[in-house]
Write an enzyme that holds these catalytic residues in place. Structure first.
Site, PDB file in Angstrom:
ATOM      1  N   HIS A 226       5.697  24.113-110.060  1.00  0.00           N
ATOM      2  CA  HIS A 226       5.698  23.453-111.367  1.00  0.00           C
ATOM      3  C   HIS A 226       5.806  21.935-111.195  1.00  0.00           C
ATOM      4  CE1 HIS A 226       6.719  27.431-112.939  1.00  0.00           C
ATOM      5  NE2 HIS A 226       6.611  26.969-114.173  1.00  0.00           N
TER       6      HIS A 226
ATOM      7  N   ASN B  84       9.568  23.119-102.761  1.00  0.00           N
ATOM      8  CA  ASN B  84       9.724  23.591-104.128  1.00  0.00           C
ATOM      9  C   ASN B  84      11.112  24.159-104.405  1.00  0.00           C
ATOM     10  OD1 ASN B  84       8.910  24.395-106.770  1.00  0.00           O
ATOM     11  ND2 ASN B  84       8.441  26.433-106.017  1.00  0.00           N
TER      12      ASN B  84
ATOM     13  N   ASP C  65       7.303   1.067-106.374  1.00  0.00           N
ATOM     14  CA  ASP C  65       6.241   0.254-105.772  1.00  0.00           C
ATOM     15  C   ASP C  65       5.556   1.001-104.632  1.00  0.00           C
ATOM     16  OD1 ASP C  65       6.432  -1.955-107.403  1.00  0.00           O
ATOM     17  OD2 ASP C  65       7.727  -3.101-106.047  1.00  0.00           O
TER      18      ASP C  65
ATOM     19  N   GLU D 102       3.318   3.673-106.042  1.00  0.00           N
ATOM     20  CA  GLU D 102       2.134   3.049-106.637  1.00  0.00           C
ATOM     21  C   GLU D 102       1.150   2.590-105.564  1.00  0.00           C
ATOM     22  OE1 GLU D 102       3.803   1.339-110.894  1.00  0.00           O
ATOM     23  OE2 GLU D 102       3.841   0.010-109.137  1.00  0.00           O
TER      24      GLU D 102
ATOM     25  N   GLU E  50      10.996  -1.558-110.072  1.00  0.00           N
ATOM     26  CA  GLU E  50      10.045  -0.808-109.245  1.00  0.00           C
ATOM     27  C   GLU E  50      10.180  -1.138-107.759  1.00  0.00           C
ATOM     28  OE1 GLU E  50       6.098  -1.170-110.760  1.00  0.00           O
ATOM     29  OE2 GLU E  50       6.527   0.037-112.537  1.00  0.00           O
TER      30      GLU E  50
END
Length: 295
Positions: free
Chosen positions: A133, A164, A263, A266, A286
């Site tokens: 999930h 998981n 960061d 990203e 970030e």
């Protein structure tokens, strides 16, 4: 005559006194104003309040691998060619949590565009990977419909069992601890890369090549006290938790081991994860790696 007049004056005076006393008894004393405390009830807010990380759009023709799907329970960017979400974003507060039991009704998502591959629960059978999930079942227990939505296969990624069931599960539980403490959360998670190791060993795809097995699984959590105008309330002191885990069996139970910065995620994905937050605030929160409690 004088005696009669005297009696009349006496009765009149007594009547005036009686009326005066009666009026005094019915006038309530002025009370001091009471202080009004401001509090917020938990609400169900927009799943994209913190932004749309990849700029996903609802255009199946021109954006099949960054296809925006907005559901009542969460929002996601779906990749047709990878057969899984790029990311899933959802709001979590106590308003989403109730007593509905886990439905376990894994099912294909009929809202995918016509002609696209639609994963079913059997797509994962024998693969060695969990139907992992993104938005957890336990985050959506307010109704059967809410819980069932989390079992749509568009909310799943091929995830190693240890990832998981250990670190990932423990972080999910911790998120619900945070909302029980009066917070609301904005959670964005996803996966990237190709190739992971499940209980049957390494694989790059499952379901006959139709679902890509990711190399990494990541999650970002913005923690706010209950309130309104949430994106504007994010400040440089707001707690933001980010983790990035390998999608293999080496993952342990302690999710804090895998903390990183937004960061860094990203840079790996090319996303702008908290795009709705002030750029000045983003630059601070970030770049920071969370060091807060883990339970």
């Amino acid at each position: 005559m004088k005696r009669t007049l005297y009696r009349l004056l006496s009765c009149g005076l007594l009547g005036i006194l009686a009326v005066s006393c009666s009026k005094d008894e019915t006038v309530a004393p002025a009370s001091a104003p009471t202080a009004v405390s401001q509090s917020f009830d938990a609400t169900r807010d927009s799943h994209l309040t913190m932004g749309n990380p990849s700029g996903a759009i609802t255009d199946a023709t021109n954006s099949p691998n960054n296809y925006l799907m907005s559901k009542s329970q969460f929002a996601l960017s779906y990749s047709r060619d990878k057969g899984k979400p790029n990311w899933v974003s959802w709001h979590l507060s106590s308003a989403w949590v109730g007593s509905t039991p886990r439905q376990d009704n894994f099912s294909a998502d009929a809202t995918l565009p016509s002609g696209w591959f639609r994963a079913t629960t059997s797509s994962y059978t024998g693969s060695g990977f969990d139907r992992g999930h993104n938005c957890p079942s336990a985050d959506r227990t307010g109704s059967v419909a809410d819980n069932s939505a989390t079992f749509l296969m568009t909310n799943m990624m091929p995830q190693s069992a240890n990832n998981n069931q250990k670190a990932w599960a423990n972080l999910e539980n911790y998120c619900r601890t945070l909302i029980n403490q009066g917070n609301e959360l904005y959670i964005i998670c996803g996966s990237y890369g190709t190739g992971g190791t499940g209980v049957n060993g390494y694989a790059t795809t499952i379901a006959g090549g139709k679902i890509t097995v990711p190399a990494r699984c990541w999650k970002v959590i913005v923690v706010l006290p209950e309130g309104s105008s949430d994106a504007s309330r994010v400040t440089t002191s707001t707690r933001v938790i980010a983790i990035n885990t390998p999608n293999d069996q080496s993952v342990g139970t302690t999710w804090g081991t895998y903390r990183t910065s937004v960061d860094a995620i990203e840079a790996a994905t090319g996303y702008n994860i908290l795009s709705a937050v002030s750029s000045t605030v983003q630059s601070t929160i970030e770049s920071r790696v969370d060091s807060g409690p883990t339970s």
